[in-house]
Design an enzyme around this catalytic site. Structure first.
Site, short mmCIF file in Angstrom:
data_model
loop_
_atom_site.label_atom_id
_atom_site.label_comp_id
_atom_site.label_asym_id
_atom_site.label_seq_id
_atom_site.Cartn_x
_atom_site.Cartn_y
_atom_site.Cartn_z
N ARG A 147 0.79 -1.22 0.00
CA ARG A 147 0.00 0.00 0.00
C ARG A 147 0.83 1.27 0.00
O ARG A 147 0.56 2.21 -0.75
CB ARG A 147 -0.92 0.06 1.24
N THR A 148 1.81 1.34 0.89
CA THR A 148 2.49 2.62 1.05
C THR A 148 3.22 3.00 -0.25
O THR A 148 3.05 4.11 -0.76
CB THR A 148 3.47 2.58 2.25
N ARG A 158 11.38 3.98 2.91
CA ARG A 158 11.08 3.02 3.99
C ARG A 158 12.34 2.21 4.26
O ARG A 158 12.97 1.71 3.32
CB ARG A 158 9.94 2.10 3.58
N HIS A 212 5.64 6.29 11.31
CA HIS A 212 5.08 6.09 9.97
C HIS A 212 4.08 7.23 9.73
O HIS A 212 2.87 7.04 9.73
CB HIS A 212 4.37 4.73 9.93
N LYS A 259 25.42 -3.56 -1.98
CA LYS A 259 26.89 -3.46 -2.14
C LYS A 259 27.50 -2.74 -0.94
O LYS A 259 28.70 -2.49 -0.93
CB LYS A 259 27.20 -2.66 -3.40
C1 NCD Z 1 2.06 -0.80 8.23
C2 NCD Z 1 3.57 -0.64 8.33
O1 NCD Z 1 4.29 -0.87 7.35
O2 NCD Z 1 4.00 -0.25 9.40
N1 NCD Z 1 1.63 -1.01 6.92
C3 NCD Z 1 1.36 0.06 6.13
O3 NCD Z 1 2.22 0.85 5.82
N2 NCD Z 1 0.10 0.26 5.75
C4 NCD Z 1 1.52 -1.77 9.19
C5 NCD Z 1 2.04 -3.18 9.19
O4 NCD Z 1 2.91 -3.54 8.38
O5 NCD Z 1 1.56 -3.94 10.00
#
Ligand code: NCD
Length: 307
Positions: free
Chosen positions: A51-52, A101, A129, A80
């Site tokens: 999703r993100t 991320r 997040h 690397k």
């Molecule tokens: C969350 C995350 O990555 O922290 N997912 C997301 O970004 N929607 C929650 C999760 O992974 O449980």
């Protein structure tokens, strides 16, 4: 130049403006279809995501911009041994804005210090997040018509769940917000959130183990996945993974106007039988995630709102 590393990087007023922009985007998408023409977003994902990453890409494409990036550490020069700082210096030559991320806490901050383009923290380990929080705030505001004056239940892995940490950080700034923190003892909220965020802001909260007992008091129930990838041993994960399962029976204990949110992905913690309940808001939440990311990209790139 601004970054988005933590929800607190934006004041309540700025978050209000961002949510209003997101809501205008929701209702008038064609108006925004070219506001980022010629701009590029880089997605630097060293950890899995559906999703993100895709909502960032969808957001930039819907604004008329383009996207580039990588979706795993293995397919980048991290394999690397390149540092995050060096990577972002290079990416600054290719893109106008980056969403990153990374499994290590603080990595987005490290990147922002070396970057000449805005950096958005799309999750740094078990820490923060912020764009999920913007999504959660937009969902809550759109469904209930308010932020504040509510009891929010957070249930599951409150220790490693970065979405929980960011959401608490953001929500303590709205008046009369109470929290019920529902977790097994091993997965309680970290002490820095309890002491430096909740207690320091004189927020009413309680920590409990029992979901059934908490249900009737809640305006929002925020379910979370037990974060398998952050456990040191498999045995603990297996013992704790199904500690809470929200099902129809539990939903009977909740108010008619309570909403269930979940950042997703779900594993077992919400039974699929709950999906058809009108109070299940977790798939609506996914859609709001695109609008808030569109609004955030525009804000950080200082793109004028079209008339
Ligand atoms: C969350 C995350 O990555 O922290 N997912 C997301 O970004 N929607 C929650 C999760 O992974 O449980």
């Amino acid at each position: 130049m601004r970054h988005m590393l933590n929800p607190l990087d934006f004041s309540v007023k700025e978050i209000d403006a961002l949510l209003s922009l997101a809501s205008d985007i929701e209702h008038n998408p064609p108006k925004y279809a070219h506001v980022c023409d010629g701009k590029k977003l880089a997605t630097l994902f060293y950890e899995p995501s559906t999703r993100t990453r895709l909502s960032f890409e969808s957001a930039m494409l819907s604004l008329g911009g383009s996207v580039l990036g990588f979706s795993s550490a293995d397919s980048s020069s991290a394999a690397k041994g390149e540092s995050v700082s060096d990577t972002i210096r290079a990416i600054s030559c290719y893109a106008d804005i980056a969403a990153m991320r990374h499994p290590k806490e603080g990595s987005a901050l490290v990147a922002s210090l070396a970057s000449s383009i805005p950096v958005i923290n799309a999750g740094d380990g078990g820490h923060q997040h912020p764009t999920q929080t913007l999504t959660d705030l937009m969902t809550i505001r759109s469904l209930t018509g308010r932020l504040g004056h509510m009891t929010v239940g957070l249930c599951g892995d409150l220790k490693f769940g970065r979405t929980v940490h960011s959401l608490i950080n953001a929500m303590v700034r709205y008046p009369d917000t109470r929290f019920v923190l529902i977790a097994p003892d091993e997965l309680r909220i970290p002490s820095y959130i309890r002491e430096d965020v909740l207690k320091a802001n004189h927020i009413e909260f309680k920590e409990v183990n029992n979901l059934d007992e908490a249900m009737p008091d809640l305006d929002i129930l925020y379910m979370t996945r037990v974060q398998k990838e952050r456990f040191f041993n498999e045995e603990d994960y297996i013992r704790l993974k199904d500690c809470y399962i929200l099902d129809k029976k539990k939903m009977k204990l909740a108010r008619e106007d309570m909403y269930v949110l979940h950042p997703l992905p779900r594993v077992n913690e919400i039974s699929t039988e709950v999906d058809s309940d009108p109070r299940a808001a977790y798939f609506k939440q996914v859609q709001y995630g695109v609008y808030v990311r569109m609004a955030l990209i525009m804000t950080l790139l200082e793109v004028e709102k079209p008339c």
